[in-house]
Write a protein that holds these residues in place. Structure first.
Motif, PDB file in Angstrom:
ATOM      1  N   THR B  53       0.828  -1.208   0.000  1.00 59.88           N
ATOM      2  CA  THR B  53       0.000   0.000   0.000  1.00 59.88           C
ATOM      3  C   THR B  53       0.863   1.259   0.000  1.00 59.88           C
ATOM      4  O   THR B  53       0.654   2.176  -0.804  1.00 59.88           O
ATOM      5  N   ILE B  54       1.816   1.274   0.926  1.00 61.14           N
ATOM      6  CA  ILE B  54       2.661   2.472   1.020  1.00 61.14           C
ATOM      7  C   ILE B  54       3.454   2.654  -0.267  1.00 61.14           C
ATOM      8  O   ILE B  54       3.570   3.762  -0.812  1.00 61.14           O
ATOM      9  N   TRP B  55       3.974   1.543  -0.774  1.00 58.85           N
ATOM     10  CA  TRP B  55       4.753   1.592  -2.017  1.00 58.85           C
ATOM     11  C   TRP B  55       3.919   2.190  -3.136  1.00 58.85           C
ATOM     12  O   TRP B  55       4.336   3.136  -3.817  1.00 58.85           O
ATOM     13  N   ARG B  56       2.725   1.650  -3.334  1.00 59.71           N
ATOM     14  CA  ARG B  56       1.900   2.111  -4.450  1.00 59.71           C
ATOM     15  C   ARG B  56       1.472   3.561  -4.266  1.00 59.71           C
ATOM     16  O   ARG B  56       1.324   4.310  -5.229  1.00 59.71           O
ATOM     17  N   SER B  57       1.320   3.963  -2.995  1.00 56.11           N
ATOM     18  CA  SER B  57       0.863   5.331  -2.774  1.00 56.11           C
ATOM     19  C   SER B  57       1.923   6.346  -3.167  1.00 56.11           C
ATOM     20  O   SER B  57       1.639   7.514  -3.405  1.00 56.11           O
ATOM     21  N   THR B 261     -15.358   4.120   2.501  1.00 58.42           N
ATOM     22  CA  THR B 261     -16.118   4.067   1.260  1.00 58.42           C
ATOM     23  C   THR B 261     -15.419   4.841   0.147  1.00 58.42           C
ATOM     24  O   THR B 261     -15.531   4.484  -1.028  1.00 58.42           O
ATOM     25  N   ASP B 262     -14.662   5.868   0.504  1.00 56.55           N
ATOM     26  CA  ASP B 262     -13.897   6.586  -0.515  1.00 56.55           C
ATOM     27  C   ASP B 262     -12.810   5.705  -1.112  1.00 56.55           C
ATOM     28  O   ASP B 262     -12.520   5.780  -2.306  1.00 56.55           O
ATOM     29  N   ILE B 263     -12.207   4.889  -0.263  1.00 56.55           N
ATOM     30  CA  ILE B 263     -11.207   3.949  -0.765  1.00 56.55           C
ATOM     31  C   ILE B 263     -11.867   2.998  -1.758  1.00 56.55           C
ATOM     32  O   ILE B 263     -11.351   2.732  -2.847  1.00 56.55           O
ATOM     33  N   PHE B 264     -13.024   2.514  -1.353  1.00 55.35           N
ATOM     34  CA  PHE B 264     -13.762   1.593  -2.223  1.00 55.35           C
ATOM     35  C   PHE B 264     -14.067   2.240  -3.574  1.00 55.35           C
ATOM     36  O   PHE B 264     -13.851   1.649  -4.629  1.00 55.35           O
ATOM     37  N   GLY B 274      -3.546   5.003  -7.036  1.00 55.28           N
ATOM     38  CA  GLY B 274      -2.741   5.981  -6.323  1.00 55.28           C
ATOM     39  C   GLY B 274      -3.557   6.635  -5.212  1.00 55.28           C
ATOM     40  O   GLY B 274      -3.131   6.715  -4.051  1.00 55.28           O
ATOM     41  N   ARG B 275      -4.727   7.092  -5.579  1.00 56.75           N
ATOM     42  CA  ARG B 275      -5.576   7.760  -4.604  1.00 56.75           C
ATOM     43  C   ARG B 275      -5.991   6.791  -3.504  1.00 56.75           C
ATOM     44  O   ARG B 275      -5.918   7.111  -2.315  1.00 56.75           O
ATOM     45  N   ALA B 276      -6.419   5.601  -3.939  1.00 53.96           N
ATOM     46  CA  ALA B 276      -6.891   4.616  -2.961  1.00 53.96           C
ATOM     47  C   ALA B 276      -5.790   4.279  -1.975  1.00 53.96           C
ATOM     48  O   ALA B 276      -6.013   4.228  -0.759  1.00 53.96           O
ATOM     49  N   SER B 277      -4.589   4.027  -2.513  1.00 53.72           N
ATOM     50  CA  SER B 277      -3.522   3.602  -1.606  1.00 53.72           C
ATOM     51  C   SER B 277      -3.054   4.748  -0.713  1.00 53.72           C
ATOM     52  O   SER B 277      -2.639   4.508   0.421  1.00 53.72           O
ATOM     53  N   ALA B 278      -3.125   5.990  -1.232  1.00 54.45           N
ATOM     54  CA  ALA B 278      -2.739   7.103  -0.365  1.00 54.45           C
ATOM     55  C   ALA B 278      -3.706   7.221   0.799  1.00 54.45           C
ATOM     56  O   ALA B 278      -3.296   7.353   1.966  1.00 54.45           O
ATOM     57  N   LEU B 279      -4.997   7.156   0.480  1.00 56.71           N
ATOM     58  CA  LEU B 279      -5.997   7.194   1.547  1.00 56.71           C
ATOM     59  C   LEU B 279      -5.758   6.050   2.545  1.00 56.71           C
ATOM     60  O   LEU B 279      -5.764   6.244   3.758  1.00 56.71           O
ATOM     61  N   ALA B 280      -5.556   4.871   1.964  1.00 59.37           N
ATOM     62  CA  ALA B 280      -5.379   3.696   2.813  1.00 59.37           C
ATOM     63  C   ALA B 280      -4.137   3.822   3.681  1.00 59.37           C
ATOM     64  O   ALA B 280      -4.142   3.468   4.855  1.00 59.37           O
ATOM     65  N   ALA B 281      -3.055   4.339   3.069  1.00 61.35           N
ATOM     66  CA  ALA B 281      -1.805   4.448   3.819  1.00 61.35           C
ATOM     67  C   ALA B 281      -1.971   5.355   5.025  1.00 61.35           C
ATOM     68  O   ALA B 281      -1.524   5.035   6.125  1.00 61.35           O
ATOM     69  N   ILE B 432      -8.590  -2.011   3.954  1.00 56.50           N
ATOM     70  CA  ILE B 432      -7.206  -1.647   3.670  1.00 56.50           C
ATOM     71  C   ILE B 432      -6.362  -2.886   3.437  1.00 56.50           C
ATOM     72  O   ILE B 432      -5.491  -2.916   2.569  1.00 56.50           O
ATOM     73  N   ILE B 433      -6.637  -3.918   4.219  1.00 58.77           N
ATOM     74  CA  ILE B 433      -5.928  -5.180   3.986  1.00 58.77           C
ATOM     75  C   ILE B 433      -6.296  -5.721   2.612  1.00 58.77           C
ATOM     76  O   ILE B 433      -5.440  -6.216   1.862  1.00 58.77           O
ATOM     77  N   GLY B 434      -7.571  -5.612   2.276  1.00 59.21           N
ATOM     78  CA  GLY B 434      -8.004  -6.062   0.952  1.00 59.21           C
ATOM     79  C   GLY B 434      -7.275  -5.308  -0.150  1.00 59.21           C
ATOM     80  O   GLY B 434      -6.783  -5.890  -1.116  1.00 59.21           O
TER      81      GLY B 434
END
Lengths: 378, 581
Positions: B53-57, B261-264, B274-281, B432-434
């Protein structure tokens, strides 16, 4: 005659179907220590908790220093905080989230004592118990012995008239126990409080108390000064509790000599003479218990000639040593005589085993009427 | 396999005691390899999603080049919807923590410290909501409280002449309400143990020395219970804020932004990893931070209120005012958390067409019929969920058990930081794990298979098994196994004949717990499913905007499965539900 400082009358407490305290009455003289002694489940702690107001008895009355704190009939039951007592628990119950000073000062704090005075009194009592140095330490950093003294200081700081002790020494090692015992006596003399002390340890009770009450299954078995109880147990339960050999049997013969009554007790293949203990008038066939202290059972090598007679001189029996334990200066034996087992303790005389001669003076054997079976009230 | 030092086990029989106290650094026997491997797998499962996640973000795009950039993060900063979402998420976390703490402590106190009649029943009842799926819980509350068509709404409005109306459930408040009902049992479990086992003398000492009931509660009871409560509250805060299920049901349909839900949404077409992983990170780092704080906090401030010679506190005798109040609170909770939702689900599922009012006359099982026998998606979803839950629970217990063995029996030095690290996933939100596994495995053949879901589920929940089994191992004296070795058994035999039988209750309880949790899992499976690998929860979500009756029937089936699991746990002796800390 000194006034009773604590008067308990007819106290009964039940837990469901079980009667923990059965119509118990007792008195404590001011500035004295009463020890409640007995095996687990005998009701001694329950009585203590009733005194403190932590349990509500079914019936009876409790009066402390002239004030009725509980009366079943009149519906009086003071809350614990209204009784002005001190208490030391077996687990000490030192509050881990407070410092020593906060723990000890708590009784003063809830009485709204001013801070400077509180600090002074806390310091004073802590010094009395030898904890002056740790006054501001968190309570969790103390050792077990120190925690016990904190509990003690907390129970005394507000100068209560009566202090209750619930087996406070059971977690301490033997050396510490003796030390604290002595200090307690000194403190009591100095501060002048009355104490009720619950314990299952006989030596502790004998050492500390002015009066002992031995309890069994909710009722009082014996009550009196330590020496009286020790030398003259009045019931088979007390005798057993104090560690005497207790042989159940029945009266075979009776006689009197020098104004005292003696009875010969037939016990499973053994006949033994003893002094009648609790003043009962015994008839032939009455169930009795013959009690002999371990220190009064003599064990020695078999002699070539044996004498036996009707009158009460030294009695001897043939016995077989089952086990023996070396205790340092003394030796403890388990000897089989007839069909009964006797415990004997005597100074170490050299190895003894196999067949031995067991000797008991009749005056050392106390014959008690067995009005109970197994110590249960008849 | 077993090699070099196997001989020492045989020759060292008499010296078994001495041998175990002398820990060689590396002994290549099965005894070491298998648990160590489990720990390694666990570490990979923990690190994998975090690192990916961090890598992709930090990457600008998906095309394989490593172009580091902070554009994803800056993009979030200037996006108002993200700020709104963050605020809503934090508010939700706070609200749920407060409400569930209040409710949980009250219920726990009633059960543990009073003499309320019926306590035994309530004890069971209070745990039921724990076994609901949050999405279904939210759905049922929508049926109950939707602004115009809700069952309760329709009852309350006319009954009170319109001046009392149902608050709008489609709001952050609605999310907080449903989540609180769901998280109250967590807090309840965290505090009831300490409440029960606290040394009664601690309070009695205060009473005898002059403090009344309320003073004692304030000065003694509450401060002593606070660490357990804080510990639970910290976890509830992060997990409630990160839960995807309820915001998906209540907030998303009305455009209310929340981070899960924004991640989703960012993963849906058009996908912006990029956006999803940044949020998740960001969310992940916050939750990990909280979990670490909780672990540290526990270490420093845990008060030993349980002492060997203490006694259980006496129950407070309630008078009729107290009894009514306590009974009322219990019953109200049971109603809102269990009875009403189930009733609503049943009503909707038994109605051929749902209009907001239940007509018993037209009740029918047709929805169930369709879902169970005619609707292939539902059938495969059921099969998939059972598969994932069974396999996942088994793998999770296997991993967790071996790791617990490693931590408790083989390395006391490392266990100090291995167990906390392996426990991290509990705090990380499922979505986030998903996402982490999606990013990690999207180009591998595992993607779109059912196995990627299994992996993600195991990664998320094996720490639960680890904790339960570890706690049980702590209470089993190692000398039991050592006696077996000294009597001549080899490692495998001592495991099979001595340790495993003793551990069986913990193993079974953990398996059932994992099974139940995996049946209702949504956050990871919603990102990782593909056509054919839908789970029951995913099917319910997918069906949500379609026929009410079908989706309610499916939900009832899921609830039935979960409750069955719950009662099986109780029969098994679910003492392990209490070991949350």
């Amino acid at each position: 005659m000194s006034q009773s400082f604590v008067k308990v009358a007819g106290l009964t407490k039940r837990f469901g179907p079980q009667t923990a305290v059965n119509a118990v009455s007792l008195d404590v003289v001011e500035r004295q220590t009463l020890a409640l002694l007995g095996p687990s489940g005998c009701g001694k702690t329950t009585i203590l908790r009733c005194l403190a107001g932590l349990e509500k008895p079914e019936s009876g009355s409790i009066e402390i220093d002239g004030e009725v704190v509980f009366d079943g009939e009149r519906g009086i039951n003071l809350m614990p905080e209204q009784r002005r007592l001190g208490i030391v628990f077996q687990s000490y119950a030192v509050w881990p989230h407070m410092t020593v000073a906060e723990n000890v000062g708590f009784p003063l704090k809830v009485r709204k004592v001013a801070k400077p005075e509180m600090r002074a009194r806390v310091t004073r009592i802590l010094e009395l118990v030898g904890l002056g140095a740790v006054i501001d330490k968190p309570a969790t950093q103390l050792s077990g012995g120190q925690q016990q003294r904190v509990a003690l200081a907390r129970a005394l700081v507000h100068e209560p008239r009566l202090v209750l002790f619930d087996e406070p020494m059971s977690n301490l090692d033997a050396q510490l126990r003796e030390q604290v015992r002595l200090e307690l006596k000194v403190l009591q003399a100095r501060l002048g409080f009355t104490a009720i002390y619950v314990t299952h340890d006989q030596s502790e009770a004998f050492a500390l108390a002015d009066q002992i009450i031995i309890m069994n299954r909710g009722h009082i078995e014996a009550s009196g000064p330590p020496k009286a109880i020790f030398h003259a147990p009045q019931t088979p339960f007390v005798a057993r509790f104090l560690g005497l050999n207790a042989l159940e049997g029945s009266v075979a013969r009776t006689t009197t000599a020098e104004g005292a009554s003696y009875a010969e007790v037939a016990v499973k293949g053994l006949r033994i003479w003893g002094r009648v203990g609790n003043g009962a008038a015994l008839r032939i066939g009455d169930p009795v218990v013959a009690c002999v202290r371990r220190e009064h059972v003599g064990v020695g090598p078999v002699k070539s000639s044996r004498t036996a007679s009707d009158e009460p001189p030294l009695q001897s029996f043939a016995g077989k040593v089952r086990t023996s334990s070396f205790l340092g200066l003394a030796e403890e034996f388990s000897v089989e005589v007839g069909n009964v087992e006797l415990r004997a303790v005597q100074p170490y005389l050299g190895t003894l085993s196999g067949d031995v001669e067991v000797t008991i003076y009749p005056d050392h054997c106390i014959v008690l009427a067995d009005s109970y079976l197994d110590g249960r009230p008849g | 396999m077993a090699t070099v030092t196997q001989g020492t086990a045989e020759t060292g029989r008499a010296e078994a005691g001495a041998k175990t106290s002398r820990r060689p650094v590396l002994r290549l026997t099965m005894q070491w390899i298998i648990p160590a491997a489990a720990v390694l797998v666990g570490l990979i499962l923990v690190a994998g999603p975090i690192v990916s996640t961090i890598w992709r973000s930090l990457l600008g795009s998906d095309n394989g080049f490593v172009d580091f950039t902070l554009a994803n993060y800056s993009g979030l900063l200037f996006d108002r919807s993200v700020r709104e979402g963050a605020a809503n998420t934090i508010l939700t976390g706070l609200g749920v923590t407060l409400l569930s703490s209040l409710l949980g402590c009250t219920l726990a106190w009633i059960i543990a410290r009073t003499d309320l009649p019926g306590r035994r029943t309530f004890e069971i009842v209070n745990l039921i909501p724990f076994f609901f799926s949050p999405y279904v819980g939210a759905m049922s509350w929508l049926y109950l409280a939707a602004p115009n068509s809700g069952i309760l709404t329709k009852l309350i409005q006319p009954a009170t002449g319109g001046w009392l109306s149902m608050p709008n459930i489609y709001s952050v408040g609605g999310v907080v309400w449903v989540l609180s009902l769901f998280y109250t049992p967590y807090i309840y479990l965290f505090v009831i143990g300490p409440m029960r086992s606290m040394d009664g003398a601690l309070e009695d000492a205060a009473r005898v020395h002059g403090a009344g009931f309320w003073t004692t509660t304030r000065a003694i009871t509450i401060p002593l219970l606070l660490p357990s409560l804080m510990s639970g509250a910290l976890i509830v805060f992060v997990t409630s804020a990160g839960l995807f299920d309820v915001p998906m049901s209540i907030a998303a349909p009305k455009g209310i932004h929340m981070i899960p839900t924004d991640i989703f949404k960012a993963v849906q077409y058009p996908t912006d990893f990029g956006r999803a992983s940044a949020l998740a990170a960001i969310m992940m780092l916050v939750t990990i931070g909280f979990v670490v704080i909780q672990q540290r906090y526990l270490k420093r401030r845990r008060f030993d209120t349980v002492s060997g010679k203490g006694y259980r506190p006496r129950p407070v005798q309630l008078r009729w005012v107290g009894k009514t109040l306590a009974m009322g609170i219990q019953i109200l909770y049971f109603l809102t958390a269990a009875v009403l939702p189930i009733m609503a689900l049943l009503m909707v599922s038994l109605s051929p067409l749902w209009t907001g009012v239940f007509r018993p006359a037209s009740a029918t099982l047709s929805n169930f019929n369709y879902v169970l026998f005619d609707y292939s998606l539902a059938q495969s979803a059921l099969a998939n969920s059972l598969f994932i839950a069974t396999v996942g629970a088994t793998l999770g217990v296997g991993l967790g058990g071996l790791q617990a063995y490693f931590v408790r029996r083989q390395s006391s030095r490392l266990s100090g930081f291995i167990e906390p690290i392996l426990s991290l996933p509990i705090g990380i939100p499922g979505i986030i794990i998903g996402l982490g596994f999606l990013i990690l495995l999207i180009r591998t053949p595992l993607y779109s298979t059912i196995w990627i879901i299994v992996i993600a589920c195991v990664a998320h929940f094996f720490p639960m098994a680890l904790r339960n089994i570890s706690a049980m191992l702590l209470s089993i004296n190692p000398e039991l196994e050592q006696s077996a070795r000294a009597s001549g058994a080899n490692w495998a035999q001592s495991m099979r004949l001595v340790l495993l039988p003793l551990l069986l209750p913990a193993l079974t309880a953990s398996w059932l717990l994992l099974f139940i949790i995996l049946i209702r899992e949504l956050g990871a499976s919603i990102l990782l499913y593909a056509q054919g690998t839908e789970t029951l929860s995913v099917a319910i979500v997918v069906l949500s905007d379609q026929n009410f009756g079908y989706v309610a029937a499916l939900a009832v089936i899921q609830v039935a499965m979960l409750l069955l699991g719950f009662f099986m746990m109780r029969r098994n002796g679910a003492a392990f539900l209490g070991r949350q800390s």
